[in-house]
Design an enzyme around this catalytic site. Structure first.
Site, PDB file in Angstrom:
ATOM      1  N   ASN A 154       0.807  -1.233   0.000  1.00 37.88           N
ATOM      2  CA  ASN A 154       0.000   0.000   0.000  1.00 37.88           C
ATOM      3  C   ASN A 154       0.836   1.277   0.000  1.00 37.88           C
ATOM      4  OD1 ASN A 154      -2.390  -1.483   0.143  1.00 37.88           O
ATOM      5  ND2 ASN A 154      -2.246  -1.646   2.371  1.00 37.88           N
ATOM      6  N   HIS A 155       2.155   1.137  -0.068  1.00 40.13           N
ATOM      7  CA  HIS A 155       3.012   2.333   0.025  1.00 40.13           C
ATOM      8  C   HIS A 155       4.240   2.183  -0.861  1.00 40.13           C
ATOM      9  CE1 HIS A 155       0.527   3.746   3.316  1.00 40.13           C
ATOM     10  NE2 HIS A 155       0.556   2.493   3.750  1.00 40.13           N
ATOM     11  N   GLU A 383      13.171   2.902  -7.656  1.00 42.69           N
ATOM     12  CA  GLU A 383      14.040   3.973  -7.117  1.00 42.69           C
ATOM     13  C   GLU A 383      13.414   5.344  -7.336  1.00 42.69           C
ATOM     14  OE1 GLU A 383      16.904   3.524  -5.626  1.00 42.69           O
ATOM     15  OE2 GLU A 383      17.691   1.586  -6.249  1.00 42.69           O
TER      16      GLU A 383
HETATM   17  P1  TGC Z   1      10.573  14.281   2.912  1.00 42.63           P
HETATM   18  O1  TGC Z   1       9.874  15.007   4.013  1.00 42.63           O
HETATM   19  O2  TGC Z   1      10.839  14.992   1.627  1.00 42.63           O
HETATM   20  O3  TGC Z   1      11.948  13.675   3.441  1.00 42.63           O
HETATM   21  C1  TGC Z   1      12.055  12.982   4.672  1.00 42.63           C
HETATM   22  C2  TGC Z   1      13.493  13.116   5.155  1.00 42.63           C
HETATM   23  O4  TGC Z   1      14.394  12.544   4.192  1.00 42.63           O
HETATM   24  C3  TGC Z   1      15.285  13.566   3.645  1.00 42.63           C
HETATM   25  N1  TGC Z   1      15.414  13.245   2.206  1.00 42.63           N
HETATM   26  C4  TGC Z   1      16.503  12.686   1.675  1.00 42.63           C
HETATM   27  N2  TGC Z   1      17.694  12.369   2.212  1.00 42.63           N
HETATM   28  C5  TGC Z   1      18.610  11.809   1.403  1.00 42.63           C
HETATM   29  N3  TGC Z   1      18.377  11.540   0.106  1.00 42.63           N
HETATM   30  C6  TGC Z   1      17.199  11.824  -0.474  1.00 42.63           C
HETATM   31  N4  TGC Z   1      16.978  11.527  -1.752  1.00 42.63           N
HETATM   32  C7  TGC Z   1      16.197  12.436   0.324  1.00 42.63           C
HETATM   33  N5  TGC Z   1      14.925  12.864   0.093  1.00 42.63           N
HETATM   34  C8  TGC Z   1      14.465  13.356   1.256  1.00 42.63           C
HETATM   35  C9  TGC Z   1      14.597  14.863   3.951  1.00 42.63           C
HETATM   36  O5  TGC Z   1      15.526  15.910   4.010  1.00 42.63           O
HETATM   37  C10 TGC Z   1      13.962  14.565   5.292  1.00 42.63           C
HETATM   38  O6  TGC Z   1      14.996  14.547   6.265  1.00 42.63           O
HETATM   39  P2  TGC Z   1      14.703  14.940   7.816  1.00 42.63           P
HETATM   40  O7  TGC Z   1      16.025  14.838   8.471  1.00 42.63           O
HETATM   41  O8  TGC Z   1      14.139  16.347   7.739  1.00 42.63           O
HETATM   42  O9  TGC Z   1      13.688  13.979   8.331  1.00 42.63           O
HETATM   43  O10 TGC Z   1       9.735  12.945   2.650  1.00 42.63           O
HETATM   44  P3  TGC Z   1       8.314  12.725   1.980  1.00 42.63           P
HETATM   45  O11 TGC Z   1       7.563  11.748   2.810  1.00 42.63           O
HETATM   46  O12 TGC Z   1       7.661  14.050   1.680  1.00 42.63           O
HETATM   47  O13 TGC Z   1       8.682  11.959   0.608  1.00 42.63           O
HETATM   48  C11 TGC Z   1       9.287  12.589  -0.432  1.00 42.63           C
HETATM   49  C12 TGC Z   1       9.423  11.661  -1.663  1.00 42.63           C
HETATM   50  C13 TGC Z   1       8.090  11.400  -2.317  1.00 42.63           C
HETATM   51  C14 TGC Z   1      10.323  12.381  -2.643  1.00 42.63           C
HETATM   52  C15 TGC Z   1      10.082  10.332  -1.263  1.00 42.63           C
HETATM   53  O14 TGC Z   1       9.331   9.616  -0.393  1.00 42.63           O
HETATM   54  C16 TGC Z   1      10.442   9.472  -2.440  1.00 42.63           C
HETATM   55  O15 TGC Z   1      11.564   9.606  -2.959  1.00 42.63           O
HETATM   56  N6  TGC Z   1       9.560   8.527  -2.906  1.00 42.63           N
HETATM   57  C17 TGC Z   1       9.924   7.532  -3.904  1.00 42.63           C
HETATM   58  C18 TGC Z   1      10.094   6.178  -3.226  1.00 42.63           C
HETATM   59  C19 TGC Z   1      11.197   5.377  -3.827  1.00 42.63           C
HETATM   60  O16 TGC Z   1      12.064   5.858  -4.518  1.00 42.63           O
HETATM   61  N7  TGC Z   1      11.182   4.096  -3.521  1.00 42.63           N
HETATM   62  C20 TGC Z   1      12.240   3.227  -3.953  1.00 42.63           C
HETATM   63  C21 TGC Z   1      12.187   1.894  -3.230  1.00 42.63           C
HETATM   64  S1  TGC Z   1      13.672   0.973  -3.343  1.00 42.63           S
HETATM   65  C22 TGC Z   1      13.797   0.487  -4.923  1.00 42.63           C
HETATM   66  O17 TGC Z   1      13.044   0.810  -5.772  1.00 42.63           O
HETATM   67  C23 TGC Z   1      14.948  -0.385  -5.211  1.00 42.63           C
HETATM   68  S2  TGC Z   1      15.018  -0.963  -6.826  1.00 42.63           S
HETATM   69  C24 TGC Z   1      16.559  -1.609  -6.718  1.00 42.63           C
HETATM   70  C25 TGC Z   1      17.040  -2.243  -7.954  1.00 42.63           C
HETATM   71  O18 TGC Z   1      16.575  -3.359  -8.280  1.00 42.63           O
HETATM   72  O19 TGC Z   1      18.001  -1.670  -8.571  1.00 42.63           O
HETATM   73  P1  FAD Z   2       2.698   3.934  -6.972  1.00 49.83           P
HETATM   74  O1  FAD Z   2       3.397   4.693  -5.916  1.00 49.83           O
HETATM   75  O2  FAD Z   2       1.355   3.359  -6.637  1.00 49.83           O
HETATM   76  O3  FAD Z   2       2.550   4.876  -8.251  1.00 49.83           O
HETATM   77  C1  FAD Z   2       1.647   4.605  -9.318  1.00 49.83           C
HETATM   78  C2  FAD Z   2       1.657   5.816 -10.245  1.00 49.83           C
HETATM   79  O4  FAD Z   2       1.182   6.980  -9.531  1.00 49.83           O
HETATM   80  C3  FAD Z   2       3.053   6.178 -10.763  1.00 49.83           C
HETATM   81  O5  FAD Z   2       2.956   6.611 -12.096  1.00 49.83           O
HETATM   82  C4  FAD Z   2       3.475   7.338  -9.880  1.00 49.83           C
HETATM   83  O6  FAD Z   2       4.413   8.197 -10.508  1.00 49.83           O
HETATM   84  C5  FAD Z   2       2.140   8.022  -9.661  1.00 49.83           C
HETATM   85  N1  FAD Z   2       2.109   8.833  -8.418  1.00 49.83           N
HETATM   86  C6  FAD Z   2       2.255   8.392  -7.138  1.00 49.83           C
HETATM   87  N2  FAD Z   2       2.197   9.433  -6.284  1.00 49.83           N
HETATM   88  C7  FAD Z   2       2.053  10.555  -7.049  1.00 49.83           C
HETATM   89  C8  FAD Z   2       1.961  11.947  -6.763  1.00 49.83           C
HETATM   90  N3  FAD Z   2       2.044  12.423  -5.518  1.00 49.83           N
HETATM   91  N4  FAD Z   2       1.796  12.800  -7.797  1.00 49.83           N
HETATM   92  C9  FAD Z   2       1.759  12.352  -9.081  1.00 49.83           C
HETATM   93  N5  FAD Z   2       1.848  11.045  -9.415  1.00 49.83           N
HETATM   94  C10 FAD Z   2       2.003  10.160  -8.410  1.00 49.83           C
HETATM   95  N6  FAD Z   2      11.286  -1.508  -3.768  1.00 49.83           N
HETATM   96  C11 FAD Z   2      12.087  -1.792  -2.701  1.00 49.83           C
HETATM   97  O7  FAD Z   2      11.843  -1.319  -1.590  1.00 49.83           O
HETATM   98  N7  FAD Z   2      13.168  -2.607  -2.847  1.00 49.83           N
HETATM   99  C12 FAD Z   2      13.499  -3.175  -4.039  1.00 49.83           C
HETATM  100  O8  FAD Z   2      14.501  -3.895  -4.131  1.00 49.83           O
HETATM  101  C13 FAD Z   2      12.664  -2.917  -5.163  1.00 49.83           C
HETATM  102  N8  FAD Z   2      12.903  -3.523  -6.362  1.00 49.83           N
HETATM  103  C14 FAD Z   2      12.004  -3.392  -7.387  1.00 49.83           C
HETATM  104  C15 FAD Z   2      12.143  -4.169  -8.538  1.00 49.83           C
HETATM  105  C16 FAD Z   2      11.203  -4.077  -9.564  1.00 49.83           C
HETATM  106  C17 FAD Z   2      11.322  -4.953 -10.762  1.00 49.83           C
HETATM  107  C18 FAD Z   2      10.127  -3.147  -9.461  1.00 49.83           C
HETATM  108  C19 FAD Z   2       9.130  -3.001 -10.567  1.00 49.83           C
HETATM  109  C20 FAD Z   2       9.992  -2.381  -8.322  1.00 49.83           C
HETATM  110  C21 FAD Z   2      10.904  -2.496  -7.263  1.00 49.83           C
HETATM  111  N9  FAD Z   2      10.733  -1.790  -6.064  1.00 49.83           N
HETATM  112  C22 FAD Z   2      11.547  -2.053  -4.980  1.00 49.83           C
HETATM  113  C23 FAD Z   2       9.548  -0.969  -5.862  1.00 49.83           C
HETATM  114  C24 FAD Z   2       9.592   0.387  -6.565  1.00 49.83           C
HETATM  115  O9  FAD Z   2      10.450   1.257  -5.900  1.00 49.83           O
HETATM  116  C25 FAD Z   2       8.157   0.928  -6.631  1.00 49.83           C
HETATM  117  O10 FAD Z   2       7.478   0.163  -7.599  1.00 49.83           O
HETATM  118  C26 FAD Z   2       8.116   2.409  -6.976  1.00 49.83           C
HETATM  119  O11 FAD Z   2       8.665   3.193  -5.940  1.00 49.83           O
HETATM  120  C27 FAD Z   2       6.684   2.880  -7.271  1.00 49.83           C
HETATM  121  O12 FAD Z   2       5.791   2.429  -6.289  1.00 49.83           O
HETATM  122  P2  FAD Z   2       4.438   1.684  -6.740  1.00 49.83           P
HETATM  123  O13 FAD Z   2       4.789   0.604  -7.688  1.00 49.83           O
HETATM  124  O14 FAD Z   2       3.695   1.335  -5.506  1.00 49.83           O
HETATM  125  O15 FAD Z   2       3.630   2.780  -7.564  1.00 49.83           O
END
Ligand code: TGC
Ligand code: FAD
Length: 404
Positions: A154-155, A383
């Site tokens: 859910n997140h 990411e």
């Molecule tokens: P926000 O209030 O903006 O930030 C919370 C705290 O974090 C700090 N911060 C960062 N620090 C380091 N690097 C960054 N990129 C940072 N972005 C924010 C910020 O300064 C704050 O610090 P503090 O000390 O004041 O608490 O947080 P928010 O809840 O408003 O969220 C902002 C948002 C949407 C940009 C963030 O949540 C986000 O980047 N969402 C995307 C989630 C994401 O990227 N998920 C990836 C999951 S892992 C993955 O996909 C691995 S794939 C691996 C692979 O197979 O290669």
């Molecule tokens: P959602 O967050 O539900 O987003 C759906 C759509 O809504 C997207 O187009 C998004 O851009 C849009 N959206 C969401 N919020 C907003 C907003 N505020 N404004 C405008 N548009 C918005 N995660 C890990 O933790 N560890 C891993 O190792 C990892 N590996 C991965 C490997 C694969 C192959 C894949 C596909 C994903 C992996 N992920 C991992 C998860 C990945 O980081 C998430 O899929 C990604 O962050 C998006 O989350 P979601 O899929 O829930 O999409």
């Protein structure tokens, strides 16, 4: 015929003809060490990845036998200091390694990104001395593999809403919840899991395979990153020793700092996928004859190829510059977001154009194009999605947050 024999057959018939492309002499900005690293990772990929990757992707299987080699070439946490088993390399070297691995396949780069930036990096940055000595040297060699659990059912884009939590139980904590879409989960020995502590703050905790109540079901049916293993992490009253909690951070800043490291690597990695598509398309355009001449001689083909190398060159400069800023500890998360977003999107568009240049052959496994293209659909989502990175830039330049 056994799978091993089949691999041997493919190894002998598939030759990787790739050569690096450097239109703006960006190599002049690199050191001798950078060039040696690129050369050695590139030849490892040619020998160990290119001959087998298509089969593994078709079978949707991760080639586990490459883990040892990835450790040997220093692909796991190259920036981690030598005292903890890393190579102590700079950020540009890390980027180059990710570029060359993703030239082979995004899934292989994913395995290395997760291990280095999302497992070793948090243990190194936020872990205790005991945790660093216990885990980092084994993670560096690949003797131990890890995964990173942030995303939940859910997140995804909004990890701050996570529901996974732990409560106190003497010298242990009890962990409950679930993570989804986790790269390396099906075979990882440990998971760096982000969960809410009893005060509701986000902390990292190292969960080890074999702990009762911890399971890692595999995610099936992916059309993308098929040679990478993806799974869930399920925690059902898992008792984890308190000594496994990363003591150095209790905020979303923890996992987001790790993401900054991984996103930076992806900005380089995507260039690898893009150059491989360009390289293949350029060669094909000079060999494929239609209407009595090579298709590369038609203006429409030249437009595609010229635009590809232009975009690759821009992406190379962006990656190099953000790498330099990172090396000086000056790169902001928003600058890294811009590089990840631009370079992955660039690679995906180049893959689509390269697919067109290859005509019907472009949809087959004879060429790497379709595999890269499908892989990049994950890379543009994980990411942080393409749109989330745009909103990060929007926030940075206006000061106005548009997420919520
Ligand atoms: P926000 O209030 O903006 O930030 C919370 C705290 O974090 C700090 N911060 C960062 N620090 C380091 N690097 C960054 N990129 C940072 N972005 C924010 C910020 O300064 C704050 O610090 P503090 O000390 O004041 O608490 O947080 P928010 O809840 O408003 O969220 C902002 C948002 C949407 C940009 C963030 O949540 C986000 O980047 N969402 C995307 C989630 C994401 O990227 N998920 C990836 C999951 S892992 C993955 O996909 C691995 S794939 C691996 C692979 O197979 O290669
Ligand atoms: P959602 O967050 O539900 O987003 C759906 C759509 O809504 C997207 O187009 C998004 O851009 C849009 N959206 C969401 N919020 C907003 C907003 N505020 N404004 C405008 N548009 C918005 N995660 C890990 O933790 N560890 C891993 O190792 C990892 N590996 C991965 C490997 C694969 C192959 C894949 C596909 C994903 C992996 N992920 C991992 C998860 C990945 O980081 C998430 O899929 C990604 O962050 C998006 O989350 P979601 O899929 O829930 O999409």
């Amino acid at each position: 015929m056994s799978v091993d024999t089949l691999n041997e057959v493919h190894k002998s018939v598939k030759t990787d003809l790739y050569r690096h492309h450097d239109y703006y002499a960006i190599d002049d900005l690199l050191t001798e060490e950078h060039l040696i690293i690129r050369e050695s990772v590139q030849s490892w990929v040619k020998q160990e990845i290119s001959p087998i990757i298509e089969d593994y992707a078709q079978r949707a299987e991760f080639p586990k036998q490459i883990i040892k080699g990835l450790g040997e070439i220093g692909a796991f946490g190259p920036f981690i200091p030598e005292e903890y088993g890393g190579s102590g390399l700079d950020q540009i070297s890390y980027g180059i390694i990710m570029q060359e691995l993703e030239r082979g396949d995004s899934g292989i780069r994913s395995t290395a990104s997760v291990q280095g930036s999302l497992v070793m990096f948090p243990i190194y940055t936020f872990g205790s001395e005991a945790q660093k000595h216990k885990y980092l040297p084994k993670l560096a060699t690949g003797e131990m593999m890890g995964c990173f659990g942030l995303t939940e059912p859910n997140h995804g884009s909004n990890p701050s809403g996570m529901e996974t939590y732990f409560k106190d139980d003497g010298d242990h904590v009890i962990l409950n919840g679930a993570k989804m879409w986790i790269s390396n989960a099906p075979f990882a020995d440990i998971a760096v899991v982000w969960a809410k502590n009893p005060e509701g703050k986000i902390q990292g905790i190292i969960v080890e395979r074999g702990m009762e109540g911890f399971t890692t079901p595999t995610t099936h049916g992916k059309w993308s990153l098929r040679a990478s293993a993806t799974g869930e992490l399920v925690f059902d009253n898992v008792r984890v020793p308190k000594e496994n909690i990363l003591p150095g951070v209790a905020s979303l800043r923890g996992p987001l700092t790790c993401l900054s490291s991984a996103r930076y690597g992806i900005a380089w990695g995507a260039i690898g996928a893009a150059i491989d598509c360009y390289d293949s398309a350029l060669r094909y355009s000079k060999e494929r004859i239609q209407f009595g001449k090579p298709i590369g001689g038609f203006q429409l083909m030249q437009k595609k190829l010229a635009e590809m190398i232009t975009e690759i060159t821009k992406a190379q400069l962006l990656a190099w510059r953000v790498g330099n800023l990172k090396e000086q500890h000056k790169a902001t998360p928003a600058q890294i977001s811009m590089a990840k977003r631009n370079n992955v999107n660039m690679a995906l568009e180049i893959a689509r154009e390269a697919r067109q240049i290859h005509g019907g052959m472009g949809i087959t496994g004879e060429y790497p194009i379709m595999r890269h293209m499908m892989n990049l659909e994950s890379v543009i989502t994980y990411e942080g999605t393409h749109d989330i990175h745009l909103l990060i830039t929007g926030h940075d330049i206006t000061g106005l947050q548009a997420f919520k």
